[in-house]
Design an enzyme around this catalytic site. Structure first.
Site, PDB file in Angstrom:
ATOM      1  CG  ASN A   1       2.713   4.361   1.401  1.00  0.00           C
ATOM      2  OD1 ASN A   1       3.924   3.782   0.635  1.00  0.00           O
ATOM      3  ND2 ASN A   1       2.613   4.177   2.539  1.00  0.00           N
ATOM      4  CB  THR A   2       3.872  10.382   4.862  1.00  0.00           C
ATOM      5  OG1 THR A   2       2.500  10.303   5.441  1.00  0.00           O
ATOM      6  CG2 THR A   2       4.272  11.869   4.606  1.00  0.00           C
TER       7      THR A   2
ATOM      8  CG  ASN B   1      -0.186   0.687   2.104  1.00  0.00           C
ATOM      9  OD1 ASN B   1      -0.303   1.919   2.612  1.00  0.00           O
ATOM     10  ND2 ASN B   1       0.130  -0.293   3.882  1.00  0.00           N
TER      11      ASN B   1
ATOM     12  CG  PHE C   1      -0.179   9.461   7.176  1.00  0.00           C
ATOM     13  CD1 PHE C   1      -0.663   7.989   7.057  1.00  0.00           C
ATOM     14  CD2 PHE C   1       0.571  10.045   7.668  1.00  0.00           C
ATOM     15  CE1 PHE C   1       0.554   7.561   8.287  1.00  0.00           C
ATOM     16  CE2 PHE C   1       1.379   9.728   8.270  1.00  0.00           C
ATOM     17  CZ  PHE C   1       2.202   8.088   8.711  1.00  0.00           C
TER      18      PHE C   1
ATOM     19  CB  SER D   1       3.543   5.672   6.611  1.00  0.00           C
ATOM     20  OG  SER D   1       3.642   5.715   5.622  1.00  0.00           O
TER      21      SER D   1
ATOM     22  CE  LYS E   1       2.897   0.680  12.824  1.00  0.00           C
ATOM     23  NZ  LYS E   1       2.665   0.260  12.181  1.00  0.00           N
TER      24      LYS E   1
ATOM     25  CG  ASN F   1       4.883   1.338   9.238  1.00  0.00           C
ATOM     26  OD1 ASN F   1       3.992   0.760   7.943  1.00  0.00           O
ATOM     27  ND2 ASN F   1       4.624   2.812   9.983  1.00  0.00           N
TER      28      ASN F   1
HETATM   29  C1  LIG Z   1      -3.357  -0.825   3.985  1.00  0.00           C
HETATM   30  C2  LIG Z   1      -2.368  -0.714   4.876  1.00  0.00           C
HETATM   31  C3  LIG Z   1      -2.554   0.778   5.364  1.00  0.00           C
HETATM   32  C4  LIG Z   1      -1.961   0.790   6.673  1.00  0.00           C
HETATM   33  N1  LIG Z   1      -1.880   1.952   6.849  1.00  0.00           N
HETATM   34  C5  LIG Z   1      -0.682   2.278   8.597  1.00  0.00           C
HETATM   35  C6  LIG Z   1      -0.943   3.939   9.393  1.00  0.00           C
HETATM   36  O1  LIG Z   1      -1.452   4.799   8.870  1.00  0.00           O
HETATM   37  N2  LIG Z   1       0.191   3.115  10.492  1.00  0.00           N
HETATM   38  C7  LIG Z   1       1.044   2.874  10.657  1.00  0.00           C
HETATM   39  O2  LIG Z   1       1.448   3.519  11.705  1.00  0.00           O
HETATM   40  N3  LIG Z   1       0.792   1.533   9.967  1.00  0.00           N
HETATM   41  C8  LIG Z   1       0.481   1.349   8.738  1.00  0.00           C
HETATM   42  N4  LIG Z   1       0.221   0.146   8.407  1.00  0.00           N
HETATM   43  C9  LIG Z   1       1.406  -1.223   8.558  1.00  0.00           C
HETATM   44  C10 LIG Z   1       0.636  -1.453   9.913  1.00  0.00           C
HETATM   45  O3  LIG Z   1      -0.352  -1.190  11.224  1.00  0.00           O
HETATM   46  C11 LIG Z   1       1.812  -3.227  10.038  1.00  0.00           C
HETATM   47  O4  LIG Z   1       2.381  -2.105  10.813  1.00  0.00           O
HETATM   48  C12 LIG Z   1       2.505  -3.509   8.779  1.00  0.00           C
HETATM   49  O5  LIG Z   1       1.160  -3.797   7.882  1.00  0.00           O
HETATM   50  C13 LIG Z   1       3.106  -5.176   9.412  1.00  0.00           C
HETATM   51  O6  LIG Z   1       1.886  -5.449   9.441  1.00  0.00           O
HETATM   52  P1  LIG Z   1       0.862  -6.948   9.154  1.00  0.00           P
HETATM   53  O7  LIG Z   1       1.867  -7.770   8.404  1.00  0.00           O
HETATM   54  O8  LIG Z   1       0.571  -7.236   9.955  1.00  0.00           O
HETATM   55  O9  LIG Z   1       0.350  -5.960   8.238  1.00  0.00           O
HETATM   56  C14 LIG Z   1      -0.828   0.010   7.309  1.00  0.00           C
HETATM   57  C15 LIG Z   1      -1.071  -1.557   7.041  1.00  0.00           C
HETATM   58  C16 LIG Z   1      -1.631  -1.713   5.392  1.00  0.00           C
HETATM   59  C17 LIG Z   1      -1.136  -3.091   4.890  1.00  0.00           C
END
Ligand SMILES: Cc1cc2nc3c(=O)[nH]c(=O)nc-3n(C[C@H](O)[C@H](O)[C@H](O)COP(=O)(O)O)c2cc1C
Length: 338
Positions: A186-187, A115, A119, A184, A224, A253
């Protein structure tokens, strides 16, 4: 059953549409989830699974990671489904639309997601109003809610501390803990804020904002981090967290260490690096600090590996998409058994 639903229904929708449908199901379907819990189709974990951390008692180790419920609309459903805590956000001071679509993709071969959402959220003031309403209800009062905060895309790196201070001030009154998200991918420029020089004023401002807003209760503050940090930089963040008396670190993340296209990758490919980061952090920070391990957890064994590496609590996001709504209750019960 869910595997069939996933193949026949979810895979026919775009990744982002499926996300909205899923969040809506937890948002509006929470009474159904409550009924499933009451009928013991989604039983809560036994008390042997409890974890004392961040000044409270979590009913089990596994919570939902940030990013699924960015605007705090589905906390009741997620909590009742068996997550031990719900981390909402990332929330920025002003509302923002996020990046242009498409911005989320399934990586089916590895059961992952990719992704570059950027934000998208309704902003701190609107989320604070939602949380106030949530906290006025019995279920909402009992839920453990972490609030993950970030900066707006248009805010410069120099002004970033002010964004974090604002979010902390507005949201701390409703939070069981706050997470400063500087990881993140993406910013633009956000991850540069993980350097100690940039991170110090951000954490100090966030803490000052929380202290100003909430008197008589300490709102724990965590940071984080990304899995792509070099080991020396992980140590530097750990040292800063100790120096500033931070309450914890969330690791990790999504990763940009892949060649699948734009955005951060989540799911199983992340697990081994996230476990390594947690192990490294635990050695560096000692026994007391709360570490939340996140990245690629799908099975109870994955979660156990994270806990064995030194995590206090764990989180997941991607596995909920692939495993379905019974996943949190199942994992938390399995963790309590061992
Ligand atoms: C679609 C998507 C959006 C996410 N948005 C955020 C976010 O806004 N803030 C954040 O700290 N992490 C965000 N994450 C990261 C997750 O919180 C997590 O750290 C990451 O996906 C790893 O965990 P997982 O493998 O269990 O998904 C996002 C992950 C995904 C897949």
């Amino acid at each position: 059953m869910y595997a069939l639903f996933f193949r026949q229904v979810i895979l026919r929708m775009s990744t982002e549409r499926a996300h909205h449908v899923g969040v809506a199901a937890f948002r509006w379907g929470w009474p159904l989830v409550a009924a499933a819990r009451w009928l013991r189709l989604m039983p809560p974990a036994p008390v042997s699974g409890r974890v004392e951390a961040l000044g409270t008692v979590f009913p089990a180790p596994l919570g939902i990671a940030a990013g699924l419920d960015k605007d705090a609309v589905a906390v009741k459903g997620l909590w009742l489904a068996g997550f031990s805590h719900v981390e909402i956000g990332t929330v920025t001071p002003k509302p923002q639309p996020g990046n242009e679509q498409p911005r989320a993709w399934r990586e089916l071969d590895v059961r992952g997601l990719r992704n570059r959402m950027g934000f998208n959220n309704v902003g701190a003031d609107a989320v604070a109003r939602r949380l106030a309403t949530l906290r006025a209800s019995a279920v909402g009062r009992s839920a453990l809610v972490g609030v993950n905060i970030g900066k707006n895309k248009t805010t410069s790196a120099e002004d970033a501390p002010l964004d974090y201070a604002y979010c902390a001030r507005v949201l701390a009154p409703y939070a069981d803990y706050l997470v400063v998200n500087v990881s993140s991918p993406n910013t633009p420029g956000l991850r540069d804020l993980q350097s100690v020089a940039a991170l110090r004023p951000i954490l100090e401002h966030a803490r000052a904002g929380a202290v100003e807003a909430v008197r008589g209760r300490k709102v724990p503050l965590l940071v984080k981090i990304a899995p792509d940090l070099a080991d020396d930089d992980i140590d530097a963040v750990a040292d800063l967290a100790l120096e500033l008396g931070l309450d914890g670190i969330v690791a990790t993340n999504t990763t940009i260490g892949h060649e699948r296209g734009p955005g951060g990758l989540s799911g199983p490919p992340l697990l081994s690096r996230s476990v390594d980061v947690i192990a490294r952090l635990r050695v560096r920070v000692g026994a007391d600090m709360c570490l939340i391990g996140v990245g690629g957890i799908t099975t109870a064994d994955d979660a156990r590996a994270m806990l064995d590496a030194g995590a206090t609590l764990v989180q997941g996001y991607t596995a909920l998409v692939y495993e379905g709504p019974f996943w949190p209750s199942r994992i938390n019960r399995q963790l309590a058994k061992r």
